[in-house]
Design an enzyme around this catalytic site. Structure first.
Site, short mmCIF file in Angstrom:
data_model
loop_
_atom_site.label_atom_id
_atom_site.label_comp_id
_atom_site.label_asym_id
_atom_site.label_seq_id
_atom_site.Cartn_x
_atom_site.Cartn_y
_atom_site.Cartn_z
N GLY A 208 0.84 -1.20 0.00
CA GLY A 208 0.00 0.00 0.00
C GLY A 208 0.87 1.24 0.00
O GLY A 208 2.07 1.17 -0.27
N ASN A 209 0.28 2.38 0.27
CA ASN A 209 1.06 3.62 0.36
C ASN A 209 0.43 4.53 1.41
O ASN A 209 -0.61 4.21 1.98
CB ASN A 209 1.17 4.30 -1.00
CG ASN A 209 -0.20 4.64 -1.57
OD1 ASN A 209 -0.92 5.46 -1.02
ND2 ASN A 209 -0.58 3.99 -2.67
N PHE A 210 1.07 5.66 1.65
CA PHE A 210 0.67 6.52 2.78
C PHE A 210 -0.47 7.50 2.47
O PHE A 210 -0.78 8.35 3.28
CB PHE A 210 1.88 7.32 3.28
CG PHE A 210 2.92 6.46 3.95
CD1 PHE A 210 2.59 5.72 5.07
CD2 PHE A 210 4.20 6.38 3.46
CE1 PHE A 210 3.53 4.92 5.70
CE2 PHE A 210 5.16 5.59 4.08
CZ PHE A 210 4.82 4.85 5.20
N SER A 211 -1.07 7.40 1.30
CA SER A 211 -2.16 8.33 0.98
C SER A 211 -3.29 8.19 2.01
O SER A 211 -3.65 7.08 2.40
CB SER A 211 -2.70 8.02 -0.42
OG SER A 211 -3.93 8.67 -0.61
N ALA A 276 -3.98 7.58 -5.05
CA ALA A 276 -2.60 7.12 -5.17
C ALA A 276 -2.68 5.61 -5.44
O ALA A 276 -2.62 4.80 -4.51
CB ALA A 276 -1.84 7.41 -3.89
#
Ligand code: CTP
Length: 400
Positions: A208-211, A276
């Site tokens: 995943g990512n930090f969005s 994102a």
């Protein structure tokens, strides 16, 4: 949140119904509005300025000279999306109708460039008096809206017409008024993607990512505030979403986001891709939890569908497609390339080099990269204000 991002000046005047205004402020704020309160000195007999400043979280002003920083009545009237006079006493009603200017409420009213909504509150005999009726008519003729009075028990002990509308009814009236009157995008359908995507590795792990989804949710709310019918395709995010005018579709992976977006895009006039999206996903998803081993673990990744690019391929004339670009170097050149290769009409460029911009912050600093080669660089703004700027740009493009 029916009033997400709306700026409201509440003018409280001298009527017993003023005791309900802290509750009114609370409900306006709960509906997403930012509220600043001004009052007449007579209102102070019925409700304490301290109560109103506590619930509105801003100082309350009663005199033209009050407050060091925010004392300009012209500025107040320009700041607001709407001025709400509640309760409006018979005396203030008469003053507003005739353009008198002997206190701050009258001064703000006369200099307001925003619409003014008036919620009268008085005893039935005063309400029925021909002078009051004439004043109401004058206010209407001058372009103001009158929030209907309620019928019921009055402060005099009589039962009749003249009660101020209940706070919940005033909130609904303001929300209905704003969406019907300020909707530059009324009748338009919009698609927004927001948040991260999670690409499963096994039943308990993902890439995943930090969005956080804050920027995209703010855009969906700003589009809805302009009257658009919004479908928000949101990846895993904890951000609260306003219900009014937003159809929320929750997804997890890039594939689910693509499926929901491709479907909504068929009938959309506007699409803003602010999610994102993960660019890669595990080629295979293990159906059981992967156990720890002594050897290093290799996970083969394959590309996800580029949603923006796919929508760019099927875009029809009249559809406006907006993408985001998050860059760390050669920002403008990279954004221009994305504009072209993804067939977008606008790229909103985020640079991670700017302090206070990007993931997790409540602020953002962006540059608009459009087809005309012109750049529009915005200062550091709250995400709600960046969203408004994006929506302004969209409304201008569609109406050009
Ligand atoms: N985007 C998308 N689907 C993807 C990847 C990106 O819709 N699978 C959209 C984003 O929502 C954003 C834009 O494409 O509007 C730019 O995303 P970004 O990740 O910055 O660009 P990429 O094309 O993936 O290029 P790179 O990561 O190499 O910068």
């Amino acid at each position: 949140m029916q009033l997400a991002g709306r700026k409201i000046i509440l003018a409280v005047t001298g009527s017993i119904a003023a005791y309900k205004t802290p509750e009114l402020v609370r409900q306006l704020i709960k509906a997403g509005a930012e509220v600043r309160v001004i009052m007449t000195s007579a209102a102070g007999e019925f409700v304490s300025p301290l109560a109103l400043s506590t619930v509105s979280k801003h100082p309350v002003y009663a005199n033209v000279n009050d407050g060091a920083a925010w004392n300009n009545h012209v500025e107040m009237g320009r700041w607001a999306d709407v001025m709400l006079v509640a309760p409006c006493s018979a005396n203030t009603l008469a003053k507003l109708a005739h353009g008198l200017c002997d206190n701050l409420v009258c001064a703000v009213y006369l200099s307001a460039t925003c619409p003014v909504l008036v919620a009268p509150a008085m005893d039935e005999d005063m309400w029925m008096h021909p002078a009051t009726k004439k004043n109401i008519e004058t206010l209407r003729t001058n372009g103001n809206s009158i929030i209907p009075v309620a019928h019921g028990e009055l402060a005099s002990g009589l039962v009749g017409e003249g009660r101020m509308a209940e706070p919940a009814d005033i909130v609904s009236y303001v929300a209905g008024f704003l969406s019907a009157n300020n909707g530059r995008l009324a009748g338009k359908k919009a698609l927004v993607t927001a948040g991260p995507t999670y690409e499963r590795i096994d039943p308990v792990r993902f890439i995943g990512n930090f969005s956080t989804g804050k920027m995209g949710v703010a855009i969906a709310e700003a589009l809805a505030a302009e009257g658009a019918d919004v479908t928000l395709v949101l990846g895993p995010s904890n951000v609260d979403v306003a219900k009014n005018g937003i159809n929320l579709v929750r997804v997890e992976s890039a594939q689910e986001m693509y499926d929901a977006s491709a479907n909504a895009f068929k009938s959309a006039d506007i699409a803003v891709m602010s999610a994102a999206v993960a660019d890669y996903k595990p080629a295979e998803v293990a159906d059981k939890k992967i156990k720890k081993q002594n050897e290093p673990l290799d996970i083969k990744l394959e590309k996800t569908t580029d949603i923006l690019k796919e929508l760019g391929t099927v875009k029809k004339s009249g559809q406006l497609l907006v993408g985001f670009a998050l860059e760390t170097d050669n920002e403008v050149a990279n954004a221009r390339k994305k504009l072209e290769t993804k067939n977008a009409d606008l790229i909103v460029l985020n640079s991670l080099q700017d302090k206070g911009a990007g993931f997790g912050h409540d602020t953002n600093k962006v540059t608009f990269v459009g087809k005309d080669d012109k750049l529009k660089e915005l200062p550091l703004l709250s995400k709600a204000d960046v969203a408004k700027e994006i929506v302004n740009h969209i409304a201008e493009q569609l109406n050009a």
